[in-house]
Structure formats: C-alpha cells, structure tokens
Enzyme design. Structure first.
Site, PDB file in Angstrom:
ATOM      1  N   HIS A 118      39.602  46.204  30.042  1.00  0.00           N
ATOM      2  CA  HIS A 118      40.173  44.959  29.513  1.00  0.00           C
ATOM      3  C   HIS A 118      39.761  44.685  28.072  1.00  0.00           C
ATOM      4  O   HIS A 118      39.879  43.565  27.596  1.00  0.00           O
ATOM      5  CB  HIS A 118      39.765  43.774  30.405  1.00  0.00           C
ATOM      6  CG  HIS A 118      40.320  43.873  31.794  1.00  0.00           C
ATOM      7  ND1 HIS A 118      39.688  43.341  32.895  1.00  0.00           N
ATOM      8  CD2 HIS A 118      41.445  44.470  32.249  1.00  0.00           C
ATOM      9  CE1 HIS A 118      40.407  43.600  33.986  1.00  0.00           C
ATOM     10  NE2 HIS A 118      41.473  44.289  33.617  1.00  0.00           N
ATOM     11  N   GLY A 218      29.823  45.141  41.644  1.00  0.00           N
ATOM     12  CA  GLY A 218      29.974  43.768  41.177  1.00  0.00           C
ATOM     13  C   GLY A 218      31.387  43.343  40.862  1.00  0.00           C
ATOM     14  O   GLY A 218      31.616  42.604  39.918  1.00  0.00           O
TER      15      GLY A 218
END
Ligand SMILES: [Zn+2]
Length: 298
Positions: A118, A218
């Site tokens: 991203h 995570g």
C-alpha cells in the site's frame, strides 16, 4: 500451551517462508491502523481517493490533520516483532516480506527487502507530473506555510489522529508540487477506492506461489487487498499460518493459527529457529525460549 509454538517453529524452520504483515505488527510501535482497513481505533471515515481529489475542503482537512499526526508517525520505531522478521529474513528462512503497512518499519528494522503493498506514508507523489518527494520535505513546507498552526491545535490524540474544528481547517494552507508548479500532492499510499498498481500485485502473487509457507503476521485480513494472497496460497495447496491477536477472515484457510502478541512470539520464534542472539544484542526483549501468552490450539 507450548504445543502451538512448537508447531509454528517447526513449520518456519523449514524455510521458504513468505510473510504477509499488517497493522497488528506495528501496534506495539504505537502506530494505530493509520489507513484504517482493519479498524483499530478508527473514529473517522477513511479518506477515499475520490474525495481527496475532488473535494478541496476535504483535502485541506486531510492535510491539516495529517500534518499534525505525522510527527507521531515519524517518531515511531520498529519493535521486537519487526526485528525478529528481519532476523528470519537475513537468516534465510523468510524469502520475502509483503506488508500492508505504510510505516516503513520493516525496512527500519533491517529487513533487506520488503514489498510495500500500500505504499509508504513517508513519500509524497504529485498527481500532476508524478514527481516524488519526501514527506520530510513536505512537512517543512507545510510548517512554513502555516506558522504557529501546531501550537494552536492542542488536542493531538494519542493514536496520531487529530481532532480539528472547522475554523482550524479553514485557516490551513495546503501546498502544491513545486516541480511542475501546481500539481496536487498526495501521500504515496493506496487510499480506499484506489487499486494497488497491477505490477506490484503480480509480483506479490508470484512470491506467494513460490512460497513453501505463507506466514500472516498481525493482519485481520479484512480487506481483499491482503486476503487475496491467502486465498491464492490455499488454492495452490501452500500452507497458511496466521499469527494475530484475535480472529481473522483467513482462519478458515489456515493450517495453524496463533493468537498471541507478535512482539513476544516472533523473537522467540527467531531464537528457536536460528539460535539465540548474543546477550545484550536485542534491546528491550525479555522473551525466553518459549513465549508467554501463546494460546493453546483451538
Ligand atoms: Zn508535479
């Protein structure tokens, strides 16, 4: 209690691991889910690409808030989890790291190569000419354009997000690209409503397909942007292991799930699979050979 950890260590010790990491890896560095998809401490509607580019007032609000939140972000340091991933990568067990995080902390922790799915928040791109500059430079320009702004706005929230009233926003001056003279600047991260560049996605699929194991760290895998790699691995019969606090949308595809704090599990995992580092070389870690808090298998 330690059975889950043993299985995790055995799988990772086999090498050929591709890591897919998400916001949960950086929360121990004091960074909330800045971009928003997994929903940690999300109080504001996430900015979409369409709103950012079409609504000058929304863009001004974004930059004003982001300008204040940036220094918390810039101060963040990698944690034991990031450092353990870097050790596993340098030790040859992890072949590639794909991260959904925009904080740059894998690289700061010493990971030799990272695919930043991203983008990175510390880089800025001009939507007009494509020129890229550092966020540090933009931060300096914004401060010059808005003298005294920081001091006027006292309410900086601990999560790096900032409450601003309309008067604060109205007085904030946004700056444009100096390279082409007026192009719109945007943090070089993928906003909601925007797609990850196709070559980057293709590269990640390629990494995943060559993996022996996909290790998710995570991420709640809420958004398809990350979940698609789990789906691809599952389709190709590549085992998926998920270490995350809480359930994820990929649990149904996982050969193993470990619900435990990453800052404790990952250093222990690196110690077990690579051998413990010399005493004193890993600051801030009190982890023994078996991490406390590893949940029993479900
Ligand atoms: Zn430009």
């Amino acid at each position: 209690m330690t059975e889950t950890f043993d299985v995790l260590a055995q799988r990772v010790a086999g090498g050929g691991v591709v890591v897919l990491s998400g916001a949960g890896l950086s929360t121990e560095s004091g960074i909330p889910d800045y971009r928003g998809p997994s929903g940690v401490a999300r109080r504001h509607t996430p900015m979409t690409y369409q709103t950012f580019t079409r609504d000058p007032l929304a863009r001004r609000r974004y930059w004003a808030r982001s300008h204040l939140g940036w220094r918390l972000m810039a101060r963040a340091e990698p944690n034991d989890g990031h450092r353990a991933v870097a050790r596993l990568q340098r030790g040859g067990l992890v072949d590639a790291v794909i991260t959904q995080n925009v904080d740059g902390l894998h690289t700061a922790a010493g990971s030799p190569s990272v695919v930043e799915l991203h983008g990175r928040l510390d880089e800025v791109a001009c939507l007009g000419c494509g020129n890229r500059t550092s966020r540090e430079e933009l931060d300096r320009r914004l401060r010059e354009a808005n003298p005294g702004f920081d001091a006027r706005v006292a309410a900086v929230n601990p999560d790096g997000d900032v409450d601003l009233d309309d008067a604060d926003v109205a007085g904030f001056r946004v700056v444009d690209c100096t390279f082409c003279g007026g192009g719109m600047l945007k943090p070089d991260v993928v906003f909601f409503g925007e797609t990850v560049p196709a070559p980057r996605v293709a590269h990640c699929f390629d990494l995943v397909e060559r993996a022996r194991l996909l290790l998710v760290l995570g991420s709640s895998l809420t958004v398809m942007s990350g979940r698609r790699f789990v789906l691809r691995a599952a389709k190709r019969g590549i085992p998926v292991v998920i270490v995350n606090q809480g359930v994820t949308r990929g649990d149904g595809y996982a050969a193993l799930t470990v619900d435990a704090p990453l800052g404790r599990v990952l250093p222990a995992l690196a110690d077990r699979t690579l051998g413990a580092p010399p005493p004193g070389s890993r600051p801030g870690s009190g982890a023994g050979p078996v991490p406390a808090g590893v949940a029993a298998p479900a």
